[in-house]
Motif scaffolding. Sequence first.
Motif, PDB file in Angstrom:
ATOM      1  N   GLN A 220       0.726  -1.247   0.091  1.00  0.00           N
ATOM      2  CA  GLN A 220       0.038   0.146  -0.547  1.00  0.00           C
ATOM      3  C   GLN A 220       0.666   1.327  -0.274  1.00  0.00           C
ATOM      4  O   GLN A 220       0.662   2.429  -0.399  1.00  0.00           O
TER       5      GLN A 220
ATOM      6  N   THR B 111       0.609   4.370  -2.983  1.00  0.00           N
ATOM      7  CA  THR B 111       0.385   5.631  -2.455  1.00  0.00           C
ATOM      8  C   THR B 111       2.201   6.347  -2.852  1.00  0.00           C
ATOM      9  O   THR B 111       1.469   7.571  -3.851  1.00  0.00           O
TER      10      THR B 111
ATOM     11  N   ALA C 200       0.865   6.326  -6.839  1.00  0.00           N
ATOM     12  CA  ALA C 200      -0.486   7.626  -7.362  1.00  0.00           C
ATOM     13  C   ALA C 200      -0.069   8.799  -6.384  1.00  0.00           C
ATOM     14  O   ALA C 200      -0.156   9.512  -7.763  1.00  0.00           O
TER      15      ALA C 200
ATOM     16  N   PRO D 224      -3.995  12.237  -2.329  1.00  0.00           N
ATOM     17  CA  PRO D 224      -3.833  11.304  -2.745  1.00  0.00           C
ATOM     18  C   PRO D 224      -2.921  10.706  -1.979  1.00  0.00           C
ATOM     19  O   PRO D 224      -2.293   9.130  -1.968  1.00  0.00           O
TER      20      PRO D 224
ATOM     21  N   LEU E 271      -4.539   8.114   0.030  1.00  0.00           N
ATOM     22  CA  LEU E 271      -5.063   6.726  -0.252  1.00  0.00           C
ATOM     23  C   LEU E 271      -5.588   5.563   0.626  1.00  0.00           C
ATOM     24  O   LEU E 271      -6.239   4.656   0.774  1.00  0.00           O
ATOM     25  N   THR E 272      -4.557   5.730   1.142  1.00  0.00           N
ATOM     26  CA  THR E 272      -4.589   4.337   2.119  1.00  0.00           C
ATOM     27  C   THR E 272      -5.724   4.354   3.286  1.00  0.00           C
ATOM     28  O   THR E 272      -6.542   3.111   3.542  1.00  0.00           O
TER      29      THR E 272
ATOM     30  N   GLN F 218      -7.438  -0.104  -3.717  1.00  0.00           N
ATOM     31  CA  GLN F 218      -6.426   1.088  -3.337  1.00  0.00           C
ATOM     32  C   GLN F 218      -5.998   1.078  -5.540  1.00  0.00           C
ATOM     33  O   GLN F 218      -5.845   2.114  -5.527  1.00  0.00           O
TER      34      GLN F 218
ATOM     35  N   SER G   1      -7.039   5.192  -7.342  1.00  0.00           N
ATOM     36  CA  SER G   1      -5.818   5.838  -7.147  1.00  0.00           C
ATOM     37  C   SER G   1      -6.111   7.839  -8.305  1.00  0.00           C
ATOM     38  O   SER G   1      -5.265   8.479  -7.942  1.00  0.00           O
TER      39      SER G   1
ATOM     40  N   ARG H 294     -12.428   8.407  -6.518  1.00  0.00           N
ATOM     41  CA  ARG H 294     -12.113   9.057  -5.581  1.00  0.00           C
ATOM     42  C   ARG H 294     -13.921   9.799  -5.316  1.00  0.00           C
ATOM     43  O   ARG H 294     -14.087   9.050  -4.818  1.00  0.00           O
TER      44      ARG H 294
ATOM     45  N   SER I 143     -15.262   4.115  -8.236  1.00  0.00           N
ATOM     46  CA  SER I 143     -14.171   2.792  -6.846  1.00  0.00           C
ATOM     47  C   SER I 143     -14.831   1.529  -6.749  1.00  0.00           C
ATOM     48  O   SER I 143     -15.859   1.317  -6.233  1.00  0.00           O
TER      49      SER I 143
END
Length: 242
Positions: A17, A21, A24, A136, A139-140, A183, A187, A192, A242
């Motif tokens: 992850q 990220t 991204a 971004p 993201l996680t 995820q 991105s 999102r 998403s």
Amino acid sequence: MQRTGQSRTRLYVAVAQQLLTAIATGEYLPGTRLPGDRDLAERLDVSRATAREAILALELVGAVEVRHGDGTYVRAHPAVEAIEETALDVAPRELIEARRSVEPAVAALVATRVDTDTITRLQRIVDESAEIVADPAALTRFLALGLSFHAELALGCGNTILSGIVGQFVSAESHPLWVLINQLAVSSMAARQGQLDDHRRIVAAIRAGDTAEASRVMTDHLAAVDTVIFHPAASEAAPPAS
């Protein structure tokens, strides 16, 4: 990286992850060669075995390409590969098929049992998601909130069997590859925002006690998830989610 209380599975997912990220946010651009597993292990304070597992997971979900003897490169157009059941997870296609069969009915049931506490919890998740949707680097956290939304919604259906099933569907521990695929799918800002908008509509339908609308929106939402993940070319011509 903090390892206390984390399982081996959770640790490699966390590393993967972090790399997603970094991709991204532009730290690793398409075509860029990632650091080797020794360098990654040192940077992230994990073992080389964990770093290798993270790279393997990213290769399985189509985020990177491993060129033997040359290194690991970020793919220009990430796309989920034809993932079958592996030692890491179940087949993601089976998971989304199961979710599309169960969760619309769960959403409708929640709407018949409108509960103030459930609405409050869901709204809190939506509000926090809205605060970070444009970042971004978050993201996680955004992904975790999205999975929590579905788990919390299911808890409001009043059926422990169904809530347990949905909770298992969205468990990062049970389905690590799904977490990484998801995820990768969120991105982009558009993806999102699509997820956030869908979640808002679901909450509105449940608050109104509209069972048909709650089921319909959840059906559309999960269909969009399926499209964005497994049919990215088609998703470019449709409103993103998403």
